[in-house]
Design a protein around this motif. Structure first.
Motif, PDB file in Angstrom:
ATOM      1  N   THR A 163     -12.465 -43.252  -4.993  1.00 22.98           N
ATOM      2  CA  THR A 163     -13.179 -42.760  -6.123  1.00 22.98           C
ATOM      3  C   THR A 163     -12.301 -41.404  -6.537  1.00 22.98           C
ATOM      4  OG1 THR A 163     -15.383 -43.441  -5.358  1.00 22.98           O
ATOM      5  CG2 THR A 163     -15.394 -41.786  -6.808  1.00 22.98           C
ATOM      6  N   PHE A 164     -12.130 -40.542  -5.620  1.00 27.17           N
ATOM      7  CA  PHE A 164     -11.379 -39.493  -6.123  1.00 27.17           C
ATOM      8  C   PHE A 164      -9.936 -39.816  -7.187  1.00 27.17           C
ATOM      9  CE2 PHE A 164      -8.047 -36.316  -6.232  1.00 27.17           C
ATOM     10  CZ  PHE A 164      -8.400 -35.236  -6.157  1.00 27.17           C
ATOM     11  N   ARG A 192     -17.104 -37.278 -11.154  1.00 28.80           N
ATOM     12  CA  ARG A 192     -15.969 -36.456 -11.518  1.00 28.80           C
ATOM     13  C   ARG A 192     -16.286 -35.013 -11.245  1.00 28.80           C
ATOM     14  NH1 ARG A 192     -11.423 -36.940 -14.528  1.00 28.80           N
ATOM     15  NH2 ARG A 192     -10.814 -34.975 -15.650  1.00 28.80           N
ATOM     16  N   GLU A 193     -17.495 -34.589 -11.893  1.00 27.99           N
ATOM     17  CA  GLU A 193     -17.803 -33.250 -11.848  1.00 27.99           C
ATOM     18  C   GLU A 193     -17.987 -32.748 -10.416  1.00 27.99           C
ATOM     19  OE1 GLU A 193     -19.339 -35.617 -13.633  1.00 27.99           O
ATOM     20  OE2 GLU A 193     -18.604 -34.817 -15.782  1.00 27.99           O
ATOM     21  N   ARG A 206      -9.770 -42.501  -8.627  1.00 25.46           N
ATOM     22  CA  ARG A 206     -10.174 -42.920 -10.004  1.00 25.46           C
ATOM     23  C   ARG A 206     -10.343 -41.971 -11.196  1.00 25.46           C
ATOM     24  NH1 ARG A 206     -14.419 -46.131  -7.267  1.00 25.46           N
ATOM     25  NH2 ARG A 206     -13.632 -48.069  -6.924  1.00 25.46           N
ATOM     26  N   HIS A 207     -10.718 -40.770 -10.698  1.00 28.43           N
ATOM     27  CA  HIS A 207     -11.021 -39.658 -11.662  1.00 28.43           C
ATOM     28  C   HIS A 207      -9.566 -38.587 -11.607  1.00 28.43           C
ATOM     29  CE1 HIS A 207     -15.001 -40.608 -12.135  1.00 28.43           C
ATOM     30  NE2 HIS A 207     -15.128 -40.869 -10.701  1.00 28.43           N
ATOM     31  N   PHE A 208      -8.997 -38.496 -10.759  1.00 29.91           N
ATOM     32  CA  PHE A 208      -7.740 -37.589 -10.725  1.00 29.91           C
ATOM     33  C   PHE A 208      -6.695 -38.223 -10.082  1.00 29.91           C
ATOM     34  CE2 PHE A 208     -12.084 -34.984 -10.070  1.00 29.91           C
ATOM     35  CZ  PHE A 208     -11.744 -34.384 -11.510  1.00 29.91           C
ATOM     36  N   LEU A 223     -16.727 -34.097  -7.808  1.00 30.79           N
ATOM     37  CA  LEU A 223     -15.348 -33.927  -7.112  1.00 30.79           C
ATOM     38  C   LEU A 223     -14.793 -32.366  -7.444  1.00 30.79           C
ATOM     39  CD1 LEU A 223     -14.017 -37.400  -7.348  1.00 30.79           C
ATOM     40  CD2 LEU A 223     -14.382 -36.128  -5.236  1.00 30.79           C
ATOM     41  N   GLN A 224     -14.755 -32.125  -8.875  1.00 29.81           N
ATOM     42  CA  GLN A 224     -14.224 -30.892  -9.541  1.00 29.81           C
ATOM     43  C   GLN A 224     -14.921 -29.722  -8.549  1.00 29.81           C
ATOM     44  OE1 GLN A 224     -14.108 -30.315 -13.689  1.00 29.81           O
ATOM     45  NE2 GLN A 224     -12.239 -29.516 -13.229  1.00 29.81           N
ATOM     46  N   VAL A 279      -7.189 -31.608 -10.561  1.00 33.06           N
ATOM     47  CA  VAL A 279      -8.657 -31.148 -10.786  1.00 33.06           C
ATOM     48  C   VAL A 279      -8.753 -29.766 -11.304  1.00 33.06           C
ATOM     49  CG1 VAL A 279     -10.277 -30.066  -9.078  1.00 33.06           C
ATOM     50  CG2 VAL A 279      -9.094 -32.479  -8.410  1.00 33.06           C
ATOM     51  N   ALA A 318      -6.969 -31.296 -15.427  1.00 34.73           N
ATOM     52  CA  ALA A 318      -7.365 -32.265 -16.201  1.00 34.73           C
ATOM     53  C   ALA A 318      -7.772 -31.633 -17.658  1.00 34.73           C
ATOM     54  CB  ALA A 318      -8.539 -33.030 -15.632  1.00 34.73           C
TER      55      ALA A 318
END
Length: 188
Positions: free
Chosen positions: A43-44, A9-10, A46-48, A12-13, A54, A57
């Motif tokens: 995966t992206f 997550r971090e 899954r987080h956003f 990606l952000q 981004v 959030a």
């Protein structure tokens, strides 16, 4: 592509922020973000929910930052003190190591009208919630709404100064300075 690595997550952000700053928000795709982070699009997502998330959030965490100190205050605490407590918590949430991220995020949002609208909506939600909390604590109108509006305005002004080029003071210091200015204004 790397899968199931900690810190996705971090990563990606961080990558998204860099790409948004380099290429522009609209010109950057989720596929490009995922590839640059060496992750999959799956995966992206899954987080956003989308690439805007981004930048936005954590809305509930942002609201709680202000509401928790108000809810924890003793019954009968005056509105001004509730605002002060909320701003103090906000100051602690924005340590100096977050300033670079905040500056980059603000520049990206400032370049896109739709993102600016979303940011204003976030502040409007905060005003509404703070007003509700004030009223729930027995603070009448118009004091509850004025306190909520003033608190969010003070936060916004302090935050804008905190991310300004060359600014070195802490977020807490800037918020206190603006709160003191408001107190001086109304005591005249």
């Amino acid at each position: 592509m790397a899968r199931w690595q900690p810190g996705a997550r971090e990563r990606l952000q961080s990558v998204a922020l860099r790409l948004f700053a380099e290429r522009g928000f609209e010109q950057t795709t989720v596929a490009e973000i995922a590839a640059a982070a060496e992750l999959t699009e799956r995966t992206f997502f899954r987080h956003f929910a989308d690439k805007r998330e981004v930048l936005f959030a954590g809305q509930e965490d942002f609201l709680q930052l202000f509401t928790d100190p108000i809810e924890a205050a003793p019954a009968g605490t005056p509105a001004y003190e509730l605002v002060r407590r909320a701003l103090e918590a906000a100051g602690e949430f924005f340590p100096l190591e977050r300033r670079t991220f905040a500056r980059t995020r603000a520049a990206i949002i400032g370049g896109e009208p739709a993102l600016q609208e979303r940011e204003l909506g976030k502040l409007a939600s905060l005003k509404t919630r703070l007003g509700e909390l004030m009223r729930d604590r027995g603070i009448g109108e118009p004091t509850a709404t004025l306190a909520a509006e003033a608190g969010v305005t003070i936060f916004h002004l302090a935050f804008q100064q905190w991310i300004a080029d060359g600014e070195e003071r802490s977020m807490g210091e800037l918020a206190r300075e603006r709160l003191d200015a408001m107190a001086a204004l109304v005591s005249v």
